[in-house]
Design an enzyme around this catalytic site. Structure first.
Site, PDB file in Angstrom:
ATOM      1  N   VAL A  82       0.840  -1.197   0.000  1.00 41.91           N
ATOM      2  CA  VAL A  82       0.000   0.000   0.000  1.00 41.91           C
ATOM      3  C   VAL A  82       0.878   1.250   0.000  1.00 41.91           C
ATOM      4  O   VAL A  82       1.799   1.376   0.809  1.00 41.91           O
ATOM      5  CB  VAL A  82      -0.923   0.012   1.231  1.00 41.91           C
ATOM      6  CG1 VAL A  82      -1.786   1.264   1.230  1.00 41.91           C
ATOM      7  CG2 VAL A  82      -1.781  -1.247   1.273  1.00 41.91           C
ATOM      8  N   VAL A  84       0.742   5.752  -1.316  1.00 37.59           N
ATOM      9  CA  VAL A  84       0.294   6.894  -2.108  1.00 37.59           C
ATOM     10  C   VAL A  84       1.516   7.779  -2.323  1.00 37.59           C
ATOM     11  O   VAL A  84       2.260   8.063  -1.369  1.00 37.59           O
ATOM     12  CB  VAL A  84      -0.830   7.684  -1.400  1.00 37.59           C
ATOM     13  CG1 VAL A  84      -1.169   8.947  -2.181  1.00 37.59           C
ATOM     14  CG2 VAL A  84      -2.066   6.829  -1.217  1.00 37.59           C
ATOM     15  N   ARG A  90      -3.003  13.566   1.187  1.00 34.17           N
ATOM     16  CA  ARG A  90      -4.057  14.405   1.775  1.00 34.17           C
ATOM     17  C   ARG A  90      -5.182  14.715   0.781  1.00 34.17           C
ATOM     18  O   ARG A  90      -5.750  15.809   0.789  1.00 34.17           O
ATOM     19  CB  ARG A  90      -3.466  15.695   2.345  1.00 34.17           C
ATOM     20  CG  ARG A  90      -2.475  15.427   3.473  1.00 34.17           C
ATOM     21  CD  ARG A  90      -1.859  16.703   4.020  1.00 34.17           C
ATOM     22  NE  ARG A  90      -0.930  16.382   5.075  1.00 34.17           N
ATOM     23  CZ  ARG A  90       0.361  16.067   4.864  1.00 34.17           C
ATOM     24  NH1 ARG A  90       0.858  16.059   3.640  1.00 34.17           N
ATOM     25  NH2 ARG A  90       1.145  15.774   5.884  1.00 34.17           N
ATOM     26  N   GLY A  92      -7.445  11.957   0.291  1.00 31.81           N
ATOM     27  CA  GLY A  92      -8.369  10.860   0.547  1.00 31.81           C
ATOM     28  C   GLY A  92      -8.141   9.647  -0.332  1.00 31.81           C
ATOM     29  O   GLY A  92      -9.010   8.773  -0.417  1.00 31.81           O
ATOM     30  N   LEU A  94      -5.787   7.147  -0.042  1.00 26.96           N
ATOM     31  CA  LEU A  94      -5.624   5.913   0.722  1.00 26.96           C
ATOM     32  C   LEU A  94      -6.985   5.426   1.196  1.00 26.96           C
ATOM     33  O   LEU A  94      -7.280   4.219   1.132  1.00 26.96           O
ATOM     34  CB  LEU A  94      -4.689   6.144   1.916  1.00 26.96           C
ATOM     35  CG  LEU A  94      -4.536   4.958   2.873  1.00 26.96           C
ATOM     36  CD1 LEU A  94      -4.029   3.720   2.144  1.00 26.96           C
ATOM     37  CD2 LEU A  94      -3.593   5.321   4.025  1.00 26.96           C
ATOM     38  N   GLU A 119       3.945   2.304   9.252  1.00 24.19           N
ATOM     39  CA  GLU A 119       3.677   3.456  10.113  1.00 24.19           C
ATOM     40  C   GLU A 119       2.397   3.168  10.894  1.00 24.19           C
ATOM     41  O   GLU A 119       1.289   3.309  10.364  1.00 24.19           O
ATOM     42  CB  GLU A 119       3.528   4.721   9.283  1.00 24.19           C
ATOM     43  CG  GLU A 119       4.808   5.132   8.572  1.00 24.19           C
ATOM     44  CD  GLU A 119       4.656   6.443   7.826  1.00 24.19           C
ATOM     45  OE1 GLU A 119       4.878   7.506   8.453  1.00 24.19           O
ATOM     46  OE2 GLU A 119       4.327   6.406   6.632  1.00 24.19           O
ATOM     47  N   TYR A 123      -3.317   3.229  10.430  1.00 20.82           N
ATOM     48  CA  TYR A 123      -4.391   2.272  10.162  1.00 20.82           C
ATOM     49  C   TYR A 123      -5.481   2.185  11.218  1.00 20.82           C
ATOM     50  O   TYR A 123      -6.501   1.545  11.007  1.00 20.82           O
ATOM     51  CB  TYR A 123      -3.784   0.892   9.894  1.00 20.82           C
ATOM     52  CG  TYR A 123      -2.991   0.899   8.600  1.00 20.82           C
ATOM     53  CD1 TYR A 123      -3.641   0.842   7.376  1.00 20.82           C
ATOM     54  CD2 TYR A 123      -1.605   1.020   8.612  1.00 20.82           C
ATOM     55  CE1 TYR A 123      -2.935   0.883   6.185  1.00 20.82           C
ATOM     56  CE2 TYR A 123      -0.882   1.057   7.422  1.00 20.82           C
ATOM     57  CZ  TYR A 123      -1.557   0.996   6.213  1.00 20.82           C
ATOM     58  OH  TYR A 123      -0.861   1.046   5.039  1.00 20.82           O
ATOM     59  N   PHE A 409       4.345  -9.730   5.392  1.00 23.75           N
ATOM     60  CA  PHE A 409       3.795  -9.960   4.072  1.00 23.75           C
ATOM     61  C   PHE A 409       3.488  -8.622   3.399  1.00 23.75           C
ATOM     62  O   PHE A 409       3.482  -7.602   4.033  1.00 23.75           O
ATOM     63  CB  PHE A 409       2.526 -10.825   4.144  1.00 23.75           C
ATOM     64  CG  PHE A 409       1.445 -10.297   5.043  1.00 23.75           C
ATOM     65  CD1 PHE A 409       0.517  -9.370   4.565  1.00 23.75           C
ATOM     66  CD2 PHE A 409       1.345 -10.713   6.366  1.00 23.75           C
ATOM     67  CE1 PHE A 409      -0.489  -8.876   5.389  1.00 23.75           C
ATOM     68  CE2 PHE A 409       0.340 -10.233   7.186  1.00 23.75           C
ATOM     69  CZ  PHE A 409      -0.564  -9.300   6.699  1.00 23.75           C
TER      70      PHE A 409
END
Length: 409
Positions: A82, A84, A90, A92, A94, A119, A123, A409
């Site tokens: 994952v 960006v 900033r 939106g 993600l 990070e 999440y 993973f």
């Protein structure tokens, strides 16, 4: 800027993965590492975020089976790869990718989503809680001994090329998965990841070797390790770097650990990513010289609360109504009655009054039994609505062994 989110085309994988490398520092991974990741990527579960002809974001997931308390395997979307691009933060984006990823998991009938976080602060807002932790240790070999369990001398050890014995090791790993929550049943494409050992990432260490532990011809344990030769003022000061250490019983574990601690010219043994209740904690004679550290590991969120809670067993009989708040997946919000015990459980919608109130992140943290509902209540993340409900639920949700994710993973 106009961006388009669409499924990844296999022909775009190289560009997609290169954009991911830039997001994680820009270094180009060794060719064998890229090939291993390409082999395990599930193209039909991968998304690319495009700005005109340039990829500016990525999202993928694995179709995992995750062990849960009681030994069952529950389908889980393993969120991975994952990012960006920093030029597109900033906006939106993600959130947009996570929205589609979790919707896809729900449509596929996967009750859980899991990830490892580069990070951790990112999440929680998507409902992921810390479900497992990992222990690391650096054993001071000259000043640390072992308390060996009975049967250690009955274990036969031998060294092998990791690739030549990977099938036997994977068979043992598969037998161990139901024993501990949080373990992933590895797919046929994963041995390449298991064996991955690029020269460029060794930092001067040796190639890995595989130590096999056998009893009467049966494999009861294996360890993959490398050695890093070092000298201090003409005195050997090498390090044993342990990647995997899996055993079917205490004697096999102890026999392998003793072998690793007795290698010539080595003064320390480093183990990372171990269960927090790893046997080494009780085998070493001096914990203070073992430099133990604990870190967050697996993040988990229920995609379908009813199926997730009904998919695991419980340490004691439980009948509790949970009022769940889930802003990101609102279909989970509301009251759920969980009834079950060691033999299994049912979790269904109810109109009954809540016994406990919590958000989905706290539920994810407690799901595998590694984080107590009572501890979460102490942090204000679980609220007891009926006296006595918290103690009963916390006991039922517990696991006799700590949950553990063996690899990233």
């Amino acid at each position: 800027m106009t961006t388009e989110l669409r499924g990844l085309d296999a022909a775009d994988w190289e560009s997609w993965y290169r954009s991911l490398e830039w997001a994680f520092g820009g270094g180009r991974e060794p060719s064998e590492e890229r090939a291993a990741w390409r082999e395990v990527t599930e193209i039909d579960r991968s998304l690319a975020l495009w700005d005109k002809d340039r990829i500016v974001g990525s999202f993928s997931s694995f179709s995992f089976q995750l062990s849960v308390p009681g030994g069952a395997l529950v389908a889980a979307a393993g969120v991975t790869m994952v990012h960006v691009a920093p030029t597109h933060r900033r906006r939106g984006l993600l959130r947009r990718m996570m929205r589609q990823g979790l919707d896809t998991a729900r449509d596929a009938g996967e009750p859980l989503a899991v990830l490892t976080a580069s990070e951790p602060a990112i999440y929680g807002r998507f409902g992921f809680g810390v479900a497992t932790h990992a222990l690391s240790a650096t054993l001071d070999v000259p000043r640390t001994g072992l308390r060996l369990p009975p049967g250690t001398e009955d274990v036969t050890l031998r060294l092998a090329d990791p690739a030549e014995v990977v099938d036997r090791c994977e068979e043992l790993y598969a037998r161990l998965v139901p024993r501990r929550p949080g373990m992933i049943a590895r797919q046929p494409s994963w041995p390449g990841m298991v064996l991955l050992d690029p020269r460029a990432t060794r930092g001067g260490a040796s190639p890995r070797r595989c130590l096999l532990a056998e009893r009467d011809g049966e494999l009861v344990g294996y360890a993959r390790y490398a050695t890093l030769a070092r000298w201090a003022a003409s005195v050997p000061d090498g390090v044993v770097l342990v990647k995997d250490l899996d055993a079917a019983d205490p004697a096999a574990y102890a026999a392998m650990l003793r072998f690793l601690m007795e290698l010539d010219l080595m003064s320390s043994v480093e183990l990372t990513g171990r269960p927090v209740d790893d046997p080494l904690v009780h085998l070493v004679t001096d914990m203070r010289r073992s430099r133990l550290r604990v870190a967050d590991r697996l993040y988990l969120r229920p995609v379908d609360v009813g199926a997730a809670l009904g998919g695991r067993a419980y340490a004691s009989e439980v009948d509790v109504v949970l009022d769940v708040t889930d802003d990101f997946c609102p279909w989970n919000s509301g009251a759920w009655r969980l009834s079950g015990g060691p033999g299994g459980a049912v979790c269904e919608r109810t109109r009954d009054a809540a016994d406990l109130s919590l958000d989905v992140r706290a539920l994810g943290a407690a799901y595998l039994g590694g984080t107590s509902l009572a501890a979460l209540a102490g942090a204000g993340q679980v609220r007891e609505e009926r006296p006595g409900a918290l103690t009963a639920a916390a006991t039922a949700f517990s696991s006799p062994v700590a949950p553990w994710l063996p690899h990233n993973f």
